[in-house]
Motif scaffolding. Structure first.
Motif, PDB file in Angstrom:
ATOM      1  N   LYS A 114       1.082  -0.951  -0.543  1.00 15.41           N
ATOM      2  CA  LYS A 114      -0.072  -0.235  -0.033  1.00 15.41           C
ATOM      3  C   LYS A 114       0.968   1.537  -0.021  1.00 15.41           C
ATOM      4  O   LYS A 114       0.486   2.390  -0.621  1.00 15.41           O
ATOM      5  CB  LYS A 114      -0.959   0.242   1.027  1.00 15.41           C
ATOM      6  N   ASP A 133      -4.837  -7.052  -9.009  1.00 12.83           N
ATOM      7  CA  ASP A 133      -5.164  -6.425  -7.560  1.00 12.83           C
ATOM      8  C   ASP A 133      -6.594  -5.535  -8.035  1.00 12.83           C
ATOM      9  O   ASP A 133      -5.864  -4.398  -8.548  1.00 12.83           O
ATOM     10  CB  ASP A 133      -3.869  -5.715  -6.967  1.00 12.83           C
ATOM     11  N   GLN A 134      -7.791  -5.859  -8.021  1.00  9.36           N
ATOM     12  CA  GLN A 134      -8.595  -4.525  -8.196  1.00  9.36           C
ATOM     13  C   GLN A 134      -8.557  -3.395  -7.550  1.00  9.36           C
ATOM     14  O   GLN A 134      -8.605  -2.178  -8.240  1.00  9.36           O
ATOM     15  CB  GLN A 134     -10.124  -5.386  -8.591  1.00  9.36           C
ATOM     16  N   GLU A 135      -7.691  -3.551  -6.426  1.00  8.07           N
ATOM     17  CA  GLU A 135      -8.070  -2.265  -6.083  1.00  8.07           C
ATOM     18  C   GLU A 135      -6.356  -1.582  -6.104  1.00  8.07           C
ATOM     19  O   GLU A 135      -6.652  -0.183  -6.006  1.00  8.07           O
ATOM     20  CB  GLU A 135      -7.958  -2.972  -4.133  1.00  8.07           C
ATOM     21  N   GLU A 136      -5.299  -1.916  -6.120  1.00  7.77           N
ATOM     22  CA  GLU A 136      -4.358  -1.453  -6.385  1.00  7.77           C
ATOM     23  C   GLU A 136      -4.741  -0.549  -8.373  1.00  7.77           C
ATOM     24  O   GLU A 136      -4.107   0.398  -8.116  1.00  7.77           O
ATOM     25  CB  GLU A 136      -3.457  -2.399  -6.553  1.00  7.77           C
ATOM     26  N   LEU A 186      -6.966   0.460  -8.966  1.00  4.45           N
ATOM     27  CA  LEU A 186      -8.212   1.503  -8.538  1.00  4.45           C
ATOM     28  C   LEU A 186      -7.848   2.482  -8.339  1.00  4.45           C
ATOM     29  O   LEU A 186      -7.832   4.165  -7.950  1.00  4.45           O
ATOM     30  CB  LEU A 186      -9.901   1.119  -7.628  1.00  4.45           C
ATOM     31  N   VAL A 187      -7.002   2.289  -7.271  1.00  2.00           N
ATOM     32  CA  VAL A 187      -5.815   3.418  -6.454  1.00  2.00           C
ATOM     33  C   VAL A 187      -4.904   4.311  -7.498  1.00  2.00           C
ATOM     34  O   VAL A 187      -4.893   5.216  -6.847  1.00  2.00           O
ATOM     35  CB  VAL A 187      -5.106   2.607  -5.182  1.00  2.00           C
ATOM     36  N   TYR A 218     -15.623   1.476 -11.987  1.00  2.00           N
ATOM     37  CA  TYR A 218     -16.500   0.606 -10.789  1.00  2.00           C
ATOM     38  C   TYR A 218     -18.278   1.431 -10.911  1.00  2.00           C
ATOM     39  O   TYR A 218     -18.410  -0.064 -10.378  1.00  2.00           O
ATOM     40  CB  TYR A 218     -15.414   1.392  -9.584  1.00  2.00           C
ATOM     41  N   ILE A 263     -14.305  -6.201 -10.024  1.00  2.00           N
ATOM     42  CA  ILE A 263     -13.991  -5.291  -9.575  1.00  2.00           C
ATOM     43  C   ILE A 263     -14.848  -5.114  -8.359  1.00  2.00           C
ATOM     44  O   ILE A 263     -16.367  -4.259  -8.466  1.00  2.00           O
ATOM     45  CB  ILE A 263     -14.212  -3.862 -10.350  1.00  2.00           C
ATOM     46  N   GLY A 264     -14.957  -5.031  -7.272  1.00  2.00           N
ATOM     47  CA  GLY A 264     -15.644  -4.666  -6.345  1.00  2.00           C
ATOM     48  C   GLY A 264     -15.961  -6.151  -5.816  1.00  2.00           C
ATOM     49  O   GLY A 264     -15.749  -7.354  -6.496  1.00  2.00           O
TER      50      GLY A 264
END
Ligand SMILES: Nc1ncnc2c1ncn2[C@@H]1O[C@H](COP(=O)(O)OP(=O)(O)O)[C@@H](O)[C@H]1O
Ligand SMILES: [Mg+2]
Lengths: 371, 297
Positions: A173, A196-199, A201-202, A225, A237-238
């Protein structure tokens, strides 16, 4: 004004024996952009990246860099640098020599080389490690050196293949933020690969969602999203509730969808290609579903009158704590007994098991997807 | 004064105290090492300072006479020939063996064992028989001469045998696998993404090889060179069969001195000189190759 295109993929495809790794991808990448290939493992992200870097020859299609085809250019002739997933630092060279390698190959003068290497090392906060060997560094430090070794050459484009994959969550992170800052500071074009979808998106300006060698959607993180264009994107995603539906009618900007006997509404504006009778899926994000203990219909004020929120009674079957909120698994009290997942504030959560609640969402949050 | 007493933590062997348990476990190894390596070497060394009577019996009177005798130009020339034939064997084996090992390491996984077996296969045939095989090819009325005369390239048969060239061919053929196997081991375990990474940073194939592949496979080059040089330098079957009296190597001196001249002390002195030269050569080589390839330009 037409934006200048830095990299253009024109229907590139690659197969390995029986496996069609990439099935024809077209994409424009703009200068200074942080663009991410996102998709499950094996969907062809690395192969696509390697075709840009010159490590794989496309079977068909073409890759243009600054408008010129690089089909006949070897990796060492392309103004592109890569941060490899395994870092691929040269084990027999010090950190300094690793970072200096690209400049030495370009025959940069010793004095300039020294300043540029030191600059690159301090950009990744590794200036005090110049004399170490890679094996004397931790995973995170090796990762920084790999980044320094690539950016020191000041490439037109930096390719990063899951560069944070081997790091633990916390370090990952932290590095996500650092890499993003570095990219903004250098105004360099980054093509990033992650599963990694969170990565994605960030970090990204734009996300290219890939599946089975094809592009599913290219959009900003928020749009990917909020407005998924395919069932795969919504699901990957999510977390989302996906309900199979048939389009009934369109009235007053609203789409009326039939799920068995239950009629659900979606915004017609956001649903592309939703002709009457068409089958598809309705996607509703759990956090967009409001949970009421008493029917909100009676509380509705006049001002709200225009909106047509869907309200469905449901019983709460399970409550799962997921940190800042609680996740409710509910079953609607309609003939179809649909399982819906909703988020609720922690405090309310635990007391709700077995109770009847009212689930409500506005049509703008219900996205109809045709494929 | 109790403050002077220090207790070692339990389980850590204290400095100065001997660990008898470990010695016991190592005993068989030490036994065989002493029997098979130390004793013969020491005996050779002792014998090299002795002399012999007219019947070949050993007289235990110590002198340097065997070493002094070796300083004769005749023997020194043979030592020198052994050295450069060994050296050329290494160089040619390296030039053939490196690309071969690289090719095997890069070939598909399922083919590697087959290729490796092909490299090792000649090893299963007796060295003597393989040397005679070369004789059939190289001699005056041999296959190569017959072939060359058939296609009209030569009128008279060439003298292909009984010279340094023939010995070199034989040595390379026999010891190539000692070069290929250690090279294969290091090349095969090299991380190929390092080569991609070098290319990515702008290194053309030659520079990738020079700066990445070569330094990373250096242990295999050194290992293979030593494994090839030592037996080539000391070999006697190949020079006797393919070299005859024109291309005598130090191994042949030792052999004749033991079997024909019955001069064990001189044979021992020759053996000591062989071992010391080989060791010195290896030491210089390891130092030199280590510095020139790893240290930089
Ligand atoms: N060199 C190769 N040889 C054979 N198959 C390969 C090779 N590289 C990739 N593949 C296959 O192509 C598909 C896509 O791989 P890859 O691009 O690495 O996916 P990702 O990076 O998205 O995980 C996978 O099924 C993989 O097994
Ligand atoms: Mg990958």
């Amino acid at each position: 004004m037409q934006k200048e295109i830095m990299i253009q993929l024109l229907d590139v495809a690659k197969r390995f024996g029986e496996v069609e790794a990439v099935k024809g991808i077209s994409l424009d990448i703009f200068p200074g952009e942080f663009i991410t290939f996102l998709g499950p493992s094996g969907c062809g992200k690395t192969t696509t990246l390697r075709m840009i870097g010159g490590f794989e020859d496309p079977d068909r299609g073409d890759v243009l860099i600054d408008g010129f085809s690089v089909k006949d250019k070897k990796p060492y002739e392309r103004d592109v640098n890569t941060v490899f997933q395994s870092y691929a630092l040269f084990p027999h060279m010090s950190v300094f020599d690793n970072v200096a390698f690209g400049l030495k190959m370009k025959k940069i003068k010793e004095s300039e080389l020294r300043t540029r290497v030191e600059e690159a090392l301090s950009l990744v906060k590794m200036e005090h490690y110049a004399n170490r060997l890679p094996k004397q560094l931790s995973g995170g430090e090796q990762q920084r050196v790999a980044v320094a070794r690539a950016i020191v050459n000041n490439p037109r484009v930096l390719l990063l293949d899951e560069p944070l994959g081997a790091l633990d969550l916390k370090l990952r992170k932290q590095m996500q933020v650092e890499l993003k800052h570095l990219q903004k500071k250098l105004k360099m074009t980054f093509i990033y690969v992650t599963h990694d979808q969170e990565e994605a998106l960030v970090m990204s300006d734009r996300v290219v969602v890939m599946n089975k060698g094809q592009v599913e959607q290219i959009d900003s993180p928020t749009d990917v999203y909020r407005y998924p264009k395919s069932r795969f994107v919504a699901d990957f995603i999510g977390e989302t509730n996906l309900l199979k539906c048939t389009v009934g009618e369109e009235k007053n900007g609203l789409l009326f969808l039939r799920h068995g006997q239950t009629v659900l509404q979606a915004s017609a504006e956001l649903a592309v290609g939703a002709a009457v009778g068409r089958e598809g899926f309705l996607s509703i994000r759990p956090e967009e579903i409001k949970v009421y203990e008493t029917s909100p219909a009676s509380q509705k004020s006049k001002a709200d009158g225009g909106s047509a929120d869907t309200i469905i009674p449901a019983s709460v079957e399970e409550v799962i704590f997921i940190g800042s909120t609680a996740k409710l698994i509910t079953r609607t009290k309609t003939p179809e007994a649909i399982v819906l997942i909703a988020h609720s504030p922690l405090a309310a959560g635990s007391a709700l098991v077995g109770k009847t609640v009212f689930l409500s969402w506005s049509p703008e949050q219900a996205i109809f997807i045709t494929e | 004064m109790t403050q002077h007493i220090k207790l070692a933590p339990a389980g850590t062997p204290q400095a100065g105290r001997f660990d008898w348990g470990k010695l016991f476990l190592g005993l068989p190894t030490i036994f065989w090492f002493v029997c098979l390596i130390v004793v013969p070497l020491v005996m050779t060394l002792i014998l090299s300072f002795a002399s012999r009577d007219a019947y070949g019996r050993i007289i235990y009177e110590w002198s340097f006479q065997n070493y002094i005798r070796f300083m004769d130009p005749l023997y020194l020339q043979i030592l020198w020939r052994s050295f450069y034939l060994g050296l050329f064997t290494v160089i040619i084996c390296l030039l053939i063996g490196y690309p071969l090992a690289y090719f095997i390491a890069r070939s598909p996984k399922n083919l590697k064992p087959l290729f490796l077996m092909l490299v090792i296969a000649p090893f299963w045939i007796n060295l003597l028989i393989r040397a005679y095989g070369w004789m059939i090819l190289l001699r005056y009325e041999g296959i190569i001469n017959i072939f060359l005369r058939r296609i009209g390239l030569i009128e008279e048969p060439l003298q292909l045998m009984y010279n340094d060239g023939a010995v070199l061919v034989g040595l390379v053929y026999v010891f190539l696998q000692f070069m290929v196997l250690p090279l294969f081991a290091t090349i095969d375990k090299m991380d190929w993404t390092l080569l991609e990474s070098a290319q990515d940073l702008g290194a053309k194939p030659f520079h990738t090889f020079r700066h990445i592949t070569l330094p990373l496979t250096l242990p295999g080059i050194i290992g293979g060179s030593i494994l090839t040089f030592v037996p080539a330098f000391g070999s006697f079957i190949i020079p006797r069969i393919l070299g005859g009296s024109n291309s005598i190597m130090i191994g042949n001196i030792i052999e004749t001195q033991i079997k024909t001249a019955r001069n064990w002390p001189f044979a021992s002195a020759s053996a000591v000189i062989l071992i010391v030269t080989a060791l010195l050569g290896m030491l210089i080589y390891v130092k030199f190759s280590g510095r020139s390839l790893m240290g930089g330009d």
